[in-house]
Design an enzyme around this catalytic site. Sequence first.
Site, short mmCIF file in Angstrom:
data_model
loop_
_atom_site.label_atom_id
_atom_site.label_comp_id
_atom_site.label_asym_id
_atom_site.label_seq_id
_atom_site.Cartn_x
_atom_site.Cartn_y
_atom_site.Cartn_z
N ASP A 1 8.28 9.36 -1.27
CA ASP A 1 7.00 9.38 -1.99
C ASP A 1 7.03 10.59 -2.92
O ASP A 1 7.77 11.54 -2.68
CB ASP A 1 5.83 9.52 -1.00
N ASP B 1 0.36 1.44 -4.64
CA ASP B 1 -0.83 1.41 -5.49
C ASP B 1 -0.84 0.07 -6.23
O ASP B 1 0.13 -0.26 -6.89
CB ASP B 1 -0.79 2.53 -6.53
N ASP C 1 -2.23 -4.77 1.09
CA ASP C 1 -3.54 -5.32 1.44
C ASP C 1 -4.30 -5.69 0.17
O ASP C 1 -5.52 -5.81 0.17
CB ASP C 1 -4.33 -4.31 2.28
#
Length: 176
Positions: free
Chosen positions: A45, A94, A130
């Site tokens: 990340d 994202d 999601d």
Amino acid sequence: MGFVAIGMKKCFIKTIPLWLNWVVVEEYTVSLAQHFTDRNFIGIDIKGARLWRGAKTINEENILHAAFLRTHIEWLPQFFAPSEIREIWVTFPDPQPQISRENRRITNPKFLKMYRELMGKDGILHLKTDNIGLFEYTLEMLEKEEGKLEICTKDFYVDTPKILIPVSKPPMNKYS
Ligand SMILES: C[S@@+](CC[C@H](N)C(=O)[O-])C[C@H]1O[C@@H](n2cnc3c(N)ncnc32)[C@H](O)[C@@H]1O
């Protein structure tokens, strides 16, 4: 500024298959490493804060086949040699819903091409999200790609693919 892909396998004691976990939930990388001790894992990340807890846990528990790398995933060809990676997990990236931000969606064709080069022809890409928009966008992009969609479920809880081995700790979500 030139980079030579150093090949991350050297960073591990055992040169066993390498799995990458993009935009991690650090506990995901730790849990995968605790579950699969015959593979090396790297959680990635750009935000150090996302990696800190996981990095601390693998040090505390002396997990030698897991590591964390703070970088932009666009730069990964400078860290990994072609076909060096066996599997990639992209977990809850994202969604970047705005059309103008498609170039930042990490399942757009540019990224899919990079994953293919890093994994070689037998590589497996896992996406968990999601966000239905990103889920459908990714399916659309994958249709244009070579390769086979092994498993696809719109609702992990209602239609859980049997083949998926549950890993004890990591949180699961709806679209997988
Ligand atoms: C929505 S968060 C989700 C994080 C984590 N997967 C989760 O479920 O909690 C997305 C993460 O992607 C990281 N990220 C976004 N684009 C990135 C890039 N190009 N390179 C590296 N990290 C990126 C951000 O720093 C952020 O931590």
